[in-house]
Design an enzyme around this catalytic site. Structure first.
Site, PDB file in Angstrom:
ATOM      1  N   GLU A 148      -9.301  -9.655   4.168  1.00 14.86           N
ATOM      2  CA  GLU A 148      -9.644  -8.264   3.833  1.00 14.86           C
ATOM      3  C   GLU A 148     -11.015  -8.178   3.171  1.00 14.86           C
ATOM      4  O   GLU A 148     -11.292  -8.878   2.184  1.00 14.86           O
ATOM      5  CB  GLU A 148      -8.567  -7.651   2.902  1.00 14.86           C
ATOM      6  N   SER A 200       0.830  -1.204   0.000  1.00 14.95           N
ATOM      7  CA  SER A 200       0.000   0.000   0.000  1.00 14.95           C
ATOM      8  C   SER A 200       0.864   1.253   0.000  1.00 14.95           C
ATOM      9  O   SER A 200       0.379   2.351  -0.286  1.00 14.95           O
ATOM     10  CB  SER A 200      -0.945   0.008   1.212  1.00 14.95           C
ATOM     11  N   ASP A 210       5.861  -6.973   2.422  1.00 12.10           N
ATOM     12  CA  ASP A 210       4.771  -7.352   1.511  1.00 12.10           C
ATOM     13  C   ASP A 210       5.341  -7.559   0.102  1.00 12.10           C
ATOM     14  O   ASP A 210       5.840  -6.597  -0.517  1.00 12.10           O
ATOM     15  CB  ASP A 210       3.758  -6.191   1.498  1.00 12.10           C
TER      16      ASP A 210
END
Ligand code: KIV
Length: 292
Positions: free
Chosen positions: A190, A53, A91
């Site tokens: 999520e 992100s 990530d």
């Protein structure tokens, strides 16, 4: 509220399993730089994810797809320098692990060797469960991620809740079980309905961290900029803002600009001093130079 009284021992995978067993919620945040990492450290969070992100939140890309391994590694190294206690997870960016087990292992090893991550995260089930297994077997712990997986959001019909039909819910459940079976130490759920989370939780034996997945997971994660209100362009339904820092920052910079324009800043308290006799000597030196 002051800093969290810290248990100084680093958070381990075992510690996370113990927390799950004891029903103690696990606190996870993302971080992308040194100041955020040191704030997460002081606040006593358990897990810090250097999330892809970062692509949107700090690098200005439209989505998470473009971020490269070199870009995220630079951010991860800064985070590493600010963390002592939380477990640090890197990530894996889109395109660094899907093609083969070898690609996946090599990318995971870069996070561990070049940024000091303790674990990596990857998105999706199916073939990605095999990638997770390969990384785990090569020695790096893996966190899975199911439901809304932003790297493949286009294929999922955009940034929207997942698992809202029986077929799609079944797929999310299958993905979660496959990742658990592949040896993941934890999984992120999520943007899935609470009822689906509850159903999958009955079958999970590893810590599950939710984001938009309701209250029954073993912990929660929020994106740093969402939690602190640094990004006000996009606010998914599942985000709770704990501050409005963007507005605070805009107000501060406006005030600074006004002070500069009106010469209210810098004031005498921001100035360096020099002994009058040193200035006198300087004037004499200059005078000699002019008359030489
Ligand atoms: O990149 C990220 O921030 C994430 C979290 C939403 C879990 O994957």
């Amino acid at each position: 509220m002051s800093s969290h009284p810290r248990e100084q021992r680093p958070v381990t995978l075992l510690k996370l399993s113990e927390k799950r067993a004891l029903g103690e919620p696990i606190v996870m945040v993302t971080a992308y730089d040194h100041p955020s990492a040191s704030i997460a450290e002081d606040a006593g969070v358990d897990v810090v994810l250097v999330g892809d992100s970062a692509a949107n939140t700090v690098l200005g890309y439209r989505d998470t797809v473009p971020i490269t391994m070199d870009e995220i590694l630079m951010l991860a190294r800064a985070v590493r320098r600010g963390l002592k206690t939380p477990l640090m997870v890197g990530d894996l960016p889109f395109g660094t692990y899907e093609a083969s087990d070898e690609h996946a292992i090599a990318a995971a090893h870069r996070f561990v060797k070049e940024a000091g991550c303790e674990a990596v995260k990857l998105e999706g089930g199916g073939q990605m469960a095999q990638r997770a297994r390969a990384i785990v077997e090569a020695g790096t712990p893996v966190m899975g991620h199911v439901g809304l997986t932003p790297q493949t959001a286009t294929a999922l019909g955009g940034y929207r809740a997942q698992g809202r039909t029986a077929e799609r819910a079944h797929q999310v459940l299958e993905d979660a079980l496959a990742l658990q079976e592949a040896g993941c130490f934890s999984i992120v759920f999520e943007a899935i309905p609470n009822e689906l989370t509850d159903l999958i939780m009955e079958r999970m034996e590893i810590p599950v961290i939710g984001i938009g997945a309701g209250p029954s997971t073993d912990g929660q994660v929020l994106v740093w900029h969402d939690l602190l209100g640094i990004n006000d362009a996009f606010k998914p339904k599942f985000v709770k803002r704990y501050a409005e820092l963007r507005q605070t920052m805009v107000d501060a910079v406006l005030e600074y600009a006004e002070d500069v324009r009106t010469r209210a800043f810098p004031g005498p308290e921001h100035a360096y001093g020099v002994a009058p006799e040193e200035m006198e000597r300087l004037r004499e030196m200059l005078a000699k130079r002019t008359h030489a």
